[in-house]
Scaffold this motif. Structure first.
Motif, PDB file in Angstrom:
ATOM      1  N   SER A  18       0.834  -1.295  -0.159  1.00 56.42           N
ATOM      2  CA  SER A  18      -0.158   0.098  -0.012  1.00 56.42           C
ATOM      3  C   SER A  18       0.881   1.359   0.003  1.00 56.42           C
ATOM      4  O   SER A  18       0.190   2.141  -0.240  1.00 56.42           O
ATOM      5  CB  SER A  18      -1.012   0.056   1.201  1.00 56.42           C
ATOM      6  OG  SER A  18      -1.894  -1.156   0.991  1.00 56.42           O
ATOM      7  N   ARG A  19       2.005   1.275   0.239  1.00 57.97           N
ATOM      8  CA  ARG A  19       2.880   2.371   0.524  1.00 57.97           C
ATOM      9  C   ARG A  19       2.938   3.010  -0.953  1.00 57.97           C
ATOM     10  O   ARG A  19       3.073   2.602  -1.829  1.00 57.97           O
ATOM     11  CB  ARG A  19       4.434   1.939   1.035  1.00 57.97           C
ATOM     12  CG  ARG A  19       4.451   1.692   2.407  1.00 57.97           C
ATOM     13  CD  ARG A  19       5.871   1.363   2.953  1.00 57.97           C
ATOM     14  NE  ARG A  19       5.684   0.702   4.133  1.00 57.97           N
ATOM     15  CZ  ARG A  19       6.185   1.238   5.238  1.00 57.97           C
ATOM     16  NH1 ARG A  19       6.561   2.770   4.928  1.00 57.97           N
ATOM     17  NH2 ARG A  19       6.229   0.791   6.431  1.00 57.97           N
ATOM     18  N   ASP A  20       2.872   4.517  -0.683  1.00 59.34           N
ATOM     19  CA  ASP A  20       3.216   5.294  -2.088  1.00 59.34           C
ATOM     20  C   ASP A  20       4.470   5.084  -2.544  1.00 59.34           C
ATOM     21  O   ASP A  20       5.575   5.351  -1.795  1.00 59.34           O
ATOM     22  CB  ASP A  20       3.071   6.606  -1.733  1.00 59.34           C
ATOM     23  CG  ASP A  20       2.949   7.521  -2.947  1.00 59.34           C
ATOM     24  OD1 ASP A  20       4.054   7.888  -3.279  1.00 59.34           O
ATOM     25  OD2 ASP A  20       1.777   7.836  -3.476  1.00 59.34           O
ATOM     26  N   ALA A  21       4.630   4.411  -3.731  1.00 55.61           N
ATOM     27  CA  ALA A  21       5.966   4.309  -4.262  1.00 55.61           C
ATOM     28  C   ALA A  21       6.866   5.513  -4.507  1.00 55.61           C
ATOM     29  O   ALA A  21       8.241   5.341  -4.278  1.00 55.61           O
ATOM     30  CB  ALA A  21       5.797   3.371  -5.519  1.00 55.61           C
ATOM     31  N   ALA A  22       6.125   6.376  -5.093  1.00 56.56           N
ATOM     32  CA  ALA A  22       7.107   7.657  -5.369  1.00 56.56           C
ATOM     33  C   ALA A  22       7.507   8.182  -4.096  1.00 56.56           C
ATOM     34  O   ALA A  22       8.736   8.593  -4.218  1.00 56.56           O
ATOM     35  CB  ALA A  22       6.076   8.584  -6.246  1.00 56.56           C
ATOM     36  N   LEU A  23       6.826   8.380  -3.011  1.00 56.36           N
ATOM     37  CA  LEU A  23       7.215   8.974  -1.794  1.00 56.36           C
ATOM     38  C   LEU A  23       8.381   8.021  -1.174  1.00 56.36           C
ATOM     39  O   LEU A  23       9.227   8.669  -0.690  1.00 56.36           O
ATOM     40  CB  LEU A  23       6.200   9.187  -0.774  1.00 56.36           C
ATOM     41  CG  LEU A  23       6.255  10.039   0.226  1.00 56.36           C
ATOM     42  CD1 LEU A  23       6.358  11.595  -0.428  1.00 56.36           C
ATOM     43  CD2 LEU A  23       5.268  10.165   1.513  1.00 56.36           C
ATOM     44  N   LEU A  24       8.247   6.847  -1.253  1.00 54.03           N
ATOM     45  CA  LEU A  24       9.364   5.826  -0.678  1.00 54.03           C
ATOM     46  C   LEU A  24      10.529   5.942  -1.523  1.00 54.03           C
ATOM     47  O   LEU A  24      11.635   6.254  -0.858  1.00 54.03           O
ATOM     48  CB  LEU A  24       8.971   4.320  -1.030  1.00 54.03           C
ATOM     49  CG  LEU A  24       9.668   3.277  -0.370  1.00 54.03           C
ATOM     50  CD1 LEU A  24       9.405   3.330   1.247  1.00 54.03           C
ATOM     51  CD2 LEU A  24       9.391   1.946  -0.960  1.00 54.03           C
ATOM     52  N   ALA A  25      10.734   6.359  -2.765  1.00 42.90           N
ATOM     53  CA  ALA A  25      11.799   6.523  -3.660  1.00 42.90           C
ATOM     54  C   ALA A  25      12.088   7.879  -3.242  1.00 42.90           C
ATOM     55  O   ALA A  25      13.424   8.021  -3.208  1.00 42.90           O
ATOM     56  CB  ALA A  25      11.348   6.533  -5.072  1.00 42.90           C
ATOM     57  N   GLN A  26      11.173   8.790  -2.981  1.00 42.84           N
ATOM     58  CA  GLN A  26      11.906  10.319  -2.654  1.00 42.84           C
ATOM     59  C   GLN A  26      12.592  10.312  -1.401  1.00 42.84           C
ATOM     60  O   GLN A  26      13.262  10.910  -1.043  1.00 42.84           O
ATOM     61  CB  GLN A  26      10.617  11.158  -2.705  1.00 42.84           C
ATOM     62  CG  GLN A  26      10.936  12.636  -2.412  1.00 42.84           C
ATOM     63  CD  GLN A  26       9.775  13.735  -2.739  1.00 42.84           C
ATOM     64  OE1 GLN A  26       8.641  13.046  -2.823  1.00 42.84           O
ATOM     65  NE2 GLN A  26       9.932  14.714  -2.447  1.00 42.84           N
TER      66      GLN A  26
END
Length: 257
Positions: A18-26
């Motif tokens: 469920s984690r937001d992938a873009a925010l994880l990468a950021q």
């Protein structure tokens, strides 16, 4: 405010998906190639596992929790990590030495506003980014719908604002409040959506979740909450559920900006 290892293991795959992938990468980009991550309310170390395959191998982890049994599991799963048994209410003494990123998962909605403000002040002074994922945001819906869904959700949200041991929790407003607080302390705040979208592959988690929601809503005074939960548990295999969460990344302004 304790959680069983079985519940944490049950929810972990859905949390990770469920984690937001873009925010994880950021977050990875903001923390850099080599850093020590302090994970608040770490449990068994699920946050570290969520970063696996995304973060550099050079990252180290300092797990901070008030539950010694959960920390022991975290240490077994992550032998190179540090485990710190700590009163999470004591932000003033949070062990930030050498830390380049602070993380938390499914924690902010349990905490009071002054706790978040104290955390933001400490991290602002230390110029440390903060990433907090899977914060419940008050949105729940099911298909097929039930006439009691709205009432149960409202009662559950009220229950989420109750004191979890260190003051009245932010509950469903935790993401909004945290974003405002960290912005006021000089952070650039970024958000992402991380809803649980529960279907036929998630019936065990969904069943446990419905039982907990029903019990909390009943405790908050919704008279038909347990009947609602009983009905939904009987039909959980034919039901889809949406439980809203919000991820937050707060990056401090550099000196001179």
């Amino acid at each position: 405010m304790g959680f069983s290892p079985d519940w944490l293991a049950l929810r972990e795959p859905v949390d990770h998906a469920s984690r937001d992938a873009a925010l994880l990468a950021q977050t990875v980009a903001a923390a850099g190639q080599e850093t020590l991550v302090l994970d608040l309310g770490s449990g068994t170390g699920s946050t570290a596992r969520a970063f696996a395959g995304h973060a550099p191998a050079a990252w180290g982890w300092r797990f901070v929790d008030g539950d010694a049994a959960l920390l022991q599991i975290a240490g077994e799963k992550h032998p190179q990590s540090e485990q710190v048994l700590f009163d999470l209410g004591n932000i003033a003494d949070l062990p930030l030495d050498g830390v380049g990123l602070v993380t938390a998962s499914a924690l902010l909605d349990l905490m009071p506003r002054d706790w978040v403000d104290a955390l933001a002040a400490r991290l602002s002074a230390a110029k440390i980014p903060f990433y907090a994922a899977i914060n419940y945001n008050g949105q729940m819906r099911w298909s097929p719908a039930s006439p009691d869904d709205a009432g149960v959700t409202a009662a559950f949200n009220q229950h989420q604002r109750s004191d979890k041991g260190i003051g009245a929790a932010l509950g469903p407003i935790s993401a909004d409040e945290t974003a405002q607080i960290f912005a006021a302390h000089g952070f650039d705040v970024h958000r992402g959506d991380s809803p649980w979208q529960l279907g036929a592959d998630d019936t065990a988690l969904h069943d446990e979740l419905i039982a907990g929601i029903g019990a909390a809503a009943a405790e908050a005074g919704y008279k038909d909450a347990l009947t609602w939960a009983e009905m939904r548990r009987r039909t959980v295999a034919q039901t889809t559920g949406y439980i809203g969460h919000t991820d937050i990344l707060a990056i401090p302004h550099l000196t001179g900006e």
